[in-house]
Design a protein around this motif. Structure first.
Motif, PDB file in Angstrom:
ATOM      1  N   SER A   1       0.839  -1.209   0.000  1.00  0.00           N
ATOM      2  CA  SER A   1       0.000   0.000   0.000  1.00  0.00           C
ATOM      3  C   SER A   1       0.863   1.243   0.000  1.00  0.00           C
ATOM      4  O   SER A   1       0.577   2.223  -0.694  1.00  0.00           O
TER       5      SER A   1
ATOM      6  N   ASP B   1      -5.602  -0.508  -4.718  1.00  0.00           N
ATOM      7  CA  ASP B   1      -5.032  -1.061  -3.490  1.00  0.00           C
ATOM      8  C   ASP B   1      -5.992  -2.086  -2.893  1.00  0.00           C
ATOM      9  O   ASP B   1      -6.949  -1.726  -2.220  1.00  0.00           O
ATOM     10  N   GLU B   2      -5.747  -3.345  -3.156  1.00  0.00           N
ATOM     11  CA  GLU B   2      -6.590  -4.446  -2.678  1.00  0.00           C
ATOM     12  C   GLU B   2      -8.074  -4.149  -2.851  1.00  0.00           C
ATOM     13  O   GLU B   2      -8.836  -4.131  -1.880  1.00  0.00           O
TER      14      GLU B   2
END
Ligand SMILES: Nc1ncnc2c1ncn2[C@@H]1O[C@H](COP(=O)(O)OP(=O)(O)OP(=O)(O)O)[C@@H](O)[C@H]1O
Ligand SMILES: [Mg+2]
Lengths: 242, 229
Positions: free
Chosen positions: A41, A161-162
């Motif tokens: 991240s 991000d995810e």
């Protein structure tokens, strides 16, 4: 399009990123994976300057992110970002979520912004929900709106991000489908994700991070065929079991 | 047994109503000014520029550490002179009301700023990140994304503070300003019916504040239902 050169970052004495170097060419899709806390991240947030870094350089479309003279807001408006927890604005309708930055940042007219928003909402299959509020949509639907919101700005590349890790399993695919389509249309993408099916389908390269280091940066086939490092092999074995 | 005699109240109602208008006027200006100045103070206090944050913290702590009565007393002693010399007013102009408004506003903004600061901090950090990622400046992110959410969460607390403030306005009686409480006191004193008038004033304060806090509770319930949604 994105170039990351020897980037290091620390919080006090804790080293989060160490000498990270990689490039993302126009139209490429890069998947970033690695264990929790490995700095994925942080790395992706450095790309649009949401996180500052202490050493090295990052350029996006030739513009230096770390340069204090760079107009970061302007650069960010051209780089789309999708978060793990969607981060739609809960006090605004879906339509307003899609148009606010178009109006306030790009200076588009209300009508133009609305029309663009509806077009992208239709593209992610949610046109019927335009007047609802984020709280009235499921997680998968909210994440699709978040992708549409980023696309409204006509980004030159997209950071994820995810995007599916906060979703119930049955909603993951509806979001991945949108991302696959985007990749196939030639969008430059940097995606932190553990969805290896997605990586196999559309990624050009896979980056594996561990403890702030880029341990592997390889073509998809090389990565899935025979990861070079023991850590990556273990990591792959673990997540492919699921 | 004390013989209650309520007969002086009906005739005094217009005078009492004028007093109530003064109480409400002070409350409303102090709430509005308190929220505006309080929001600024809260933003200064959260600002990364240290001297600004220190100034705001100093202001808030100063006013929260001094009893309201003393602040008001100082204002009644000093501000009228200042206002007169500053605006070149006739010495006979009545500036007590203005002084009271300024005193309450400055005092209350310290309390409002703490409520607002908590409200701003209650908005998840990801919201600012999302706004910045879309290219919004810090002030746009604050104005368009953070503050509207913060205020929606804060409305019950802000209103509760306004109810406390409304009660506190009765302190202006010491400047002989005829707010609702001051008016009731004057009438009671004149007619020798202080007990009745003060009881009456107490009941009116109670009814207004009780009704207002019920409304706040209703709103709070609605808000909770909305958030749970
Ligand atoms: N503000 C901060 N202060 C101190 N340490 C931090 C801060 N933010 C992140 N870290 C640390 O930096 C490391 C990397 O965090 P990061 O969020 O980038 O990891 P990640 O790879 O995205 O992990 P995850 O899979 O859990 O999301 C973690 O060990 C985290 O604890
Ligand atoms: Mg992460």
């Amino acid at each position: 399009m994105i170039s990351i050169d020897n980037v290091s970052k620390h919080y006090g004495s804790f080293q989060v990123l160490t000498d990270c170097t990689t490039q993302v060419k126009k139209g490429e899709v890069i998947v970033v994976c690695g264990p929790s806390g490995s700095g994925k991240s942080t790395l992706i947030k450095c790309v649009n300057g949401l996180e500052p870094f202490q050493a090295g350089a990052i350029t996006v479309d030739g513009i230096s992110v770390g340069d204090p003279k760079t107009n970061l807001s302007k650069l960010r408006s051209r780089v789309g970002m999708v978060f793990q927890h969607f981060e739609l604005f809960p006090h605004m309708s879906i339509t307003d979520n899609l148009s606010i930055a178009q109006e306030k940042v790009l200076g588009r007219s209300k009508d133009e912004a609305r029309a663009k928003g509806l077009k992208l909402l239709e593209r992610v299959g949610l046109k019927a929900h335009a007047e609802k509020f984020p709280g009235q949509l499921s997680g998968g639907q909210q994440q699709r709106v978040a992708i549409a919101r980023a696309l409204c700005m006509d980004p030159i590349c997209m950071l994820f991000d995810e995007p599916t890790s906060a979703l119930d399993p049955e909603m993951i695919n509806e979001v991945l489908d949108v991302m696959v389509e985007l990749a196939q249309e030639g969008m430059t993408m940097m995606c932190v994700t553990h969805e290896m099916g997605f990586a196999r389908k559309v990624a050009n390269r896979v980056i594996f991070m561990d403890k702030g280091l880029i341990v592997e940066d390889d073509s998809k086939d090389a990565f899935f065929g025979a990861p070079r490092s023991e850590r990556a092999r273990q990591f792959l074995a673990k997540i492919l079991q699921h | 047994m004390y013989d209650f005699d309520w007969s002086s109240i009906p005739g005094a109602l217009p005078f009492l109503w004028d007093g109530m208008k003064i109480s409400l006027e002070i409350t409303v200006t102090a709430v509005i000014f308190g929220i505006v100045w309080g929001t600024l103070l809260a933003m200064l206090r959260l600002s990364p520029v240290k001297p600004l944050a220190w100034f705001a913290a100093g202001y808030v702590n100063l006013f929260r550490s001094i009893p309201l009565v003393m602040v008001l007393l100082w204002f009644f002693l000093i501000v009228p002179q200042l206002l007169r010399s500053f605006f070149n007013l006739d010495p006979n102009t009545d500036v007590r009301l203005t002084s009271a408004m300024i005193g309450f506003a400055l005092f209350e903004s310290a309390y409002y700023s703490e409520i607002i600061r908590a409200g701003i901090q209650s908005v998840p950090k990801g919201q600012v990140a999302a706004a910045s990622a879309l290219g919004m400046s810090y002030s746009q992110a604050m104005r368009l994304v953070v503050l509207p959410q913060a205020f929606r969460n804060m409305v019950p607390l802000l209103l509760t503070q306004a109810i406390v403030l409304f009660q506190d306005t009765s302190l202006v009686y010491m400047s002989a300003l005829a707010d609702f409480f001051g008016a009731a006191y004057k009438v009671g004193d004149r007619d020798g019916r202080l007990v009745e008038l003060l009881l009456f004033a107490g009941v009116v304060y109670f009814l207004i504040c009780f009704a207002a806090s019920q409304l706040v509770r209703r709103y709070q319930k609605k808000l909770n239902a909305h958030v749970a949604h």
